[in-house]
Design a protein around this motif. Structure first.
Motif, PDB file in Angstrom:
ATOM      1  N   MET A   1       0.837  -1.184   0.000  1.00 20.43           N
ATOM      2  CA  MET A   1       0.000   0.000   0.000  1.00 20.43           C
ATOM      3  C   MET A   1       0.883   1.249   0.000  1.00 20.43           C
ATOM      4  O   MET A   1       1.894   1.315   0.699  1.00 20.43           O
ATOM      5  CB  MET A   1      -0.922   0.008   1.227  1.00 20.43           C
ATOM      6  N   LEU A   2       0.503   2.233  -0.797  1.00 14.35           N
ATOM      7  CA  LEU A   2       1.258   3.477  -0.903  1.00 14.35           C
ATOM      8  C   LEU A   2       0.653   4.487   0.067  1.00 14.35           C
ATOM      9  O   LEU A   2      -0.523   4.853  -0.057  1.00 14.35           O
ATOM     10  CB  LEU A   2       1.190   3.999  -2.336  1.00 14.35           C
ATOM     11  N   ILE A   3       1.450   4.938   1.030  1.00 19.66           N
ATOM     12  CA  ILE A   3       0.959   5.812   2.100  1.00 19.66           C
ATOM     13  C   ILE A   3       1.746   7.117   2.094  1.00 19.66           C
ATOM     14  O   ILE A   3       2.989   7.112   2.031  1.00 19.66           O
ATOM     15  CB  ILE A   3       1.075   5.126   3.473  1.00 19.66           C
ATOM     16  N   ALA A   4       1.031   8.236   2.156  1.00 15.29           N
ATOM     17  CA  ALA A   4       1.646   9.553   2.269  1.00 15.29           C
ATOM     18  C   ALA A   4       1.545  10.044   3.708  1.00 15.29           C
ATOM     19  O   ALA A   4       0.582   9.713   4.414  1.00 15.29           O
ATOM     20  CB  ALA A   4       0.962  10.534   1.330  1.00 15.29           C
ATOM     21  N   LEU A   5       2.525  10.832   4.114  1.00 13.50           N
ATOM     22  CA  LEU A   5       2.600  11.291   5.502  1.00 13.50           C
ATOM     23  C   LEU A   5       2.509  12.810   5.554  1.00 13.50           C
ATOM     24  O   LEU A   5       3.310  13.514   4.923  1.00 13.50           O
ATOM     25  CB  LEU A   5       3.902  10.827   6.151  1.00 13.50           C
ATOM     26  N   ALA A   6       1.535  13.317   6.302  1.00 14.18           N
ATOM     27  CA  ALA A   6       1.406  14.754   6.574  1.00 14.18           C
ATOM     28  C   ALA A   6       1.106  14.879   8.057  1.00 14.18           C
ATOM     29  O   ALA A   6      -0.043  15.057   8.469  1.00 14.18           O
ATOM     30  CB  ALA A   6       0.302  15.383   5.724  1.00 14.18           C
ATOM     31  N   VAL A   7       2.159  14.773   8.863  1.00 15.49           N
ATOM     32  CA  VAL A   7       1.979  14.640  10.309  1.00 15.49           C
ATOM     33  C   VAL A   7       2.811  15.669  11.074  1.00 15.49           C
ATOM     34  O   VAL A   7       3.630  15.306  11.929  1.00 15.49           O
ATOM     35  CB  VAL A   7       2.331  13.209  10.767  1.00 15.49           C
ATOM     36  N   PRO A   8       2.631  16.959  10.821  1.00  9.79           N
ATOM     37  CA  PRO A   8       3.376  17.954  11.604  1.00  9.79           C
ATOM     38  C   PRO A   8       2.979  17.879  13.072  1.00  9.79           C
ATOM     39  O   PRO A   8       1.813  17.679  13.415  1.00  9.79           O
ATOM     40  CB  PRO A   8       2.951  19.281  10.973  1.00  9.79           C
ATOM     41  N   GLY A   9       3.970  18.018  13.939  1.00 12.65           N
ATOM     42  CA  GLY A   9       3.713  17.953  15.376  1.00 12.65           C
ATOM     43  C   GLY A   9       3.844  16.567  15.961  1.00 12.65           C
ATOM     44  O   GLY A   9       3.823  16.410  17.178  1.00 12.65           O
ATOM     45  N   LEU A  10       3.963  15.547  15.118  1.00 14.27           N
ATOM     46  CA  LEU A  10       4.148  14.179  15.594  1.00 14.27           C
ATOM     47  C   LEU A  10       5.543  13.687  15.224  1.00 14.27           C
ATOM     48  O   LEU A  10       6.256  14.329  14.456  1.00 14.27           O
ATOM     49  CB  LEU A  10       3.080  13.256  14.991  1.00 14.27           C
ATOM     50  N   ASP A  11       5.909  12.537  15.761  1.00 15.64           N
ATOM     51  CA  ASP A  11       7.225  11.948  15.499  1.00 15.64           C
ATOM     52  C   ASP A  11       7.205  11.312  14.114  1.00 15.64           C
ATOM     53  O   ASP A  11       6.775  10.164  13.943  1.00 15.64           O
ATOM     54  CB  ASP A  11       7.558  10.922  16.577  1.00 15.64           C
ATOM     55  N   LEU A  12       7.666  12.052  13.103  1.00 16.75           N
ATOM     56  CA  LEU A  12       7.611  11.580  11.726  1.00 16.75           C
ATOM     57  C   LEU A  12       8.443  10.313  11.536  1.00 16.75           C
ATOM     58  O   LEU A  12       8.014   9.369  10.855  1.00 16.75           O
ATOM     59  CB  LEU A  12       8.108  12.675  10.782  1.00 16.75           C
ATOM     60  N   ASP A  13       9.630  10.273  12.129  1.00  9.84           N
ATOM     61  CA  ASP A  13      10.499   9.112  11.943  1.00  9.84           C
ATOM     62  C   ASP A  13       9.859   7.834  12.468  1.00  9.84           C
ATOM     63  O   ASP A  13       9.919   6.771  11.826  1.00  9.84           O
ATOM     64  CB  ASP A  13      11.849   9.345  12.641  1.00  9.84           C
ATOM     65  N   SER A  14       9.208   7.919  13.624  1.00 12.66           N
ATOM     66  CA  SER A  14       8.566   6.733  14.198  1.00 12.66           C
ATOM     67  C   SER A  14       7.402   6.272  13.336  1.00 12.66           C
ATOM     68  O   SER A  14       7.205   5.062  13.118  1.00 12.66           O
ATOM     69  CB  SER A  14       8.076   7.040  15.622  1.00 12.66           C
ATOM     70  N   ILE A  15       6.631   7.211  12.830  1.00  8.34           N
ATOM     71  CA  ILE A  15       5.489   6.852  11.992  1.00  8.34           C
ATOM     72  C   ILE A  15       5.966   6.241  10.683  1.00  8.34           C
ATOM     73  O   ILE A  15       5.423   5.239  10.207  1.00  8.34           O
ATOM     74  CB  ILE A  15       4.608   8.092  11.740  1.00  8.34           C
ATOM     75  N   GLU A  16       7.009   6.834  10.082  1.00  8.76           N
ATOM     76  CA  GLU A  16       7.539   6.291   8.831  1.00  8.76           C
ATOM     77  C   GLU A  16       8.093   4.886   9.049  1.00  8.76           C
ATOM     78  O   GLU A  16       7.903   3.995   8.213  1.00  8.76           O
ATOM     79  CB  GLU A  16       8.625   7.215   8.296  1.00  8.76           C
ATOM     80  N   LEU A  17       8.756   4.681  10.177  1.00  7.29           N
ATOM     81  CA  LEU A  17       9.290   3.353  10.480  1.00  7.29           C
ATOM     82  C   LEU A  17       8.164   2.335  10.640  1.00  7.29           C
ATOM     83  O   LEU A  17       8.257   1.198  10.161  1.00  7.29           O
ATOM     84  CB  LEU A  17      10.137   3.409  11.756  1.00  7.29           C
ATOM     85  N   ALA A  18       7.058   2.745  11.278  1.00 10.94           N
ATOM     86  CA  ALA A  18       5.915   1.842  11.442  1.00 10.94           C
ATOM     87  C   ALA A  18       5.296   1.490  10.096  1.00 10.94           C
ATOM     88  O   ALA A  18       4.884   0.345   9.870  1.00 10.94           O
ATOM     89  CB  ALA A  18       4.878   2.486  12.355  1.00 10.94           C
ATOM     90  N   VAL A  19       5.256   2.457   9.196  1.00 15.07           N
ATOM     91  CA  VAL A  19       4.702   2.205   7.861  1.00 15.07           C
ATOM     92  C   VAL A  19       5.566   1.197   7.107  1.00 15.07           C
ATOM     93  O   VAL A  19       5.064   0.250   6.488  1.00 15.07           O
ATOM     94  CB  VAL A  19       4.598   3.525   7.074  1.00 15.07           C
TER      95      VAL A  19
END
Length: 450
Positions: free
Chosen positions: A1-19
């Motif tokens: 699945m192709l997922i885009a991230l627009a998460v200002p204010g959150l831990d971007l690195d952790s979310i990207e790693l989870a994806v």
């Protein structure tokens, strides 16, 4: 699945790693609304993860993703509540990031919707990712119950669409005033701004329009998730006379968002609102043009689809015209098109700003004679010009019957409600004094004062 991230204010690195650990790919990253809109137009992912942040969690972003068939999903901290703005977006997908930064994405792999039927005339089925109106529901949120049907004991629910030609004849002022007048008469009323050329009900009533309630309701209708509870959530409230209130679904403040208000969605929302409230007053746009002939894609959204759908769903149509040579000419030219568009014979003409300064002696007689001669209209409601009352309503951000209850404009709105068949509420010692005197003549003669 192709997922885009627009998460200002959150831990971007952790979310990207989870994806990545979940076996998905990261399409792109963005930190504000402009970047999201630019990126999603160039490369549409399957899912966009949005932080509950005003920079990205906006109705414009969600609406654009919806139109492109991109699933929008909110990401918030583990114990954080949804913001008011996020609640008004009408999204059901909510992922919570745990304190250690991990994110459970299994809900994204378990869609709970079925692809919509294939539109007529197409040879191939609609791709699941482009099924736009389908929004997946988290497993911990129960399926919504249907909106309960209105009991047959009371009066039948009615949809009243207020329409008028170009030239600002006073559609919005009249729609707001009529909704407030009917609420003061004891009816539960919903006011909808369905003008795709620029809704103005929200600023006229001092309501927030960053997340338009009508657009959110249309998205929920497209996802088959519109319920009475959801309507309560996305609607705002404005006071009316006699302590009553009107539920308001605000419109789109930016005209370029008109594709969000498709004909099917608008029709569904109106029918659900008919079950939700006794009276639904719709402020529609001015144009009745059907632009299928100029489009090569017969399934493309139509700019005037919301207006035409509101007119065709209406039980009563109020056609508003201004009492001046230009306003009357515009109304008469569009009147024939209106009769061809609507599916009800109950079309009531309301003429606003009746004044001698532009029509000469006996302005009421001049207007009635013109309407009768050129359109055979003999039962129009004529409303005297009252700029002071209109200004007072705008200054106080209230409906005319509340801001100027004894004005000529307020009396004209009450006359329109009478003409539509809504009985006046009995005098209770509250509300406009002139209305109490009209309905309590016998008491007044006996010596009682208000």
């Amino acid at each position: 699945m192709l997922i885009a991230l627009a998460v200002p204010g959150l831990d971007l690195d952790s979310i990207e790693l989870a994806v990545l650990r979940a076996g998905h790919q990261v399409a792109w990253r963005a930190i504000d609304e402009g970047e999201v809109l630019a990126q999603v137009a160039q490369r549409s992912p399957d899912v966009v993860l949005l932080a509950d942040h005003p920079a990205v969690a906006t109705a414009t972003v969600v609406g654009s993703c919806d139109l492109l068939g991109v699933r929008s999903c909110l990401v918030i901290a583990a114990e954080a509540p949804l913001s008011v703005g996020a609640q008004r977006l009408g999204l059901h997908d909510v992922l919570r990031q745990s304190p250690d930064g991990s994110l459970d994405l299994t809900a994204l792999a378990e869609p709970s919707w079925v692809a919509p039927p294939m539109p007529p005339g197409r040879d191939e089925p609609v791709p699941a990712a482009a099924a736009a109106q389908a929004v997946d529901r988290p497993r911990d949120i129960p399926a919504p119950a249907p909106v309960p049907a209105t009991s047959g004991a009371g009066p039948a629910p009615r949809i009243i669409t207020v329409w008028g030609p170009a030239g600002a004849p006073g559609r919005t002022t009249l729609a707001i005033g009529l909704a407030a007048e009917l609420a003061a008469r004891g009816h539960s009323v919903c006011l909808i701004d369905a003008d795709t050329y620029g809704g103005t009900i929200a600023p006229a009533l001092g309501l927030l329009d960053e997340s338009p309630g009508f657009a959110a309701a249309c998205r929920l209708a497209g996802a088959d998730a519109l319920t009475a509870a959801e309507l309560d959530r996305v609607a705002q409230s404005t006071p009316a006379a006699a302590g009553a209130a009107v539920a308001v679904l605000t419109g789109i403040g930016r005209p370029h968002r008109w594709p969000e208000l498709s004909s099917g969605r608008v029709t569904t929302v109106l029918e659900q609102c008919r079950r939700w409230r006794e009276v639904v007053v719709v402020d529609a746009g001015f144009s009745l043009e059907s632009d299928e002939e100029i489009s090569s894609d017969l399934h493309a959204p139509r700019r005037n689809a919301a207006t035409i759908a509101a007119l065709r769903a209406a039980d009563d149509v109020v056609a508003v015209g201004a009492a001046d040579p230009l306003g009357l000419a515009r109304l008469l030219r569009a009147h024939a098109d209106l009769l061809e568009t609507v599916e009800t014979a109950r079309v009531r003409i309301a003429i606003t700003r009746v004044r001698a300064s532009v029509l000469g002696i006996d302005p009421h007689g001049q207007v009635r004679q013109t309407l009768d001669r050129f359109a055979g209209i003999r039962d129009a409601v004529l409303i005297d010009d009252d700029p002071d009352a209109a200004d007072a309503a705008l200054l106080t951000a209230r409906p005319v019957p509340l801001a100027a209850p004894r004005s000529a404009l307020s009396r004209g709105i009450a006359e329109l409600a009478d003409a539509l068949g809504f009985a006046r509420a009995p005098a209770t010692g509250t509300g406009p004094r002139w209305a109490r005197r009209r309905t309590s003549l016998a008491t007044t003669r006996s010596g009682r004062t208000d």
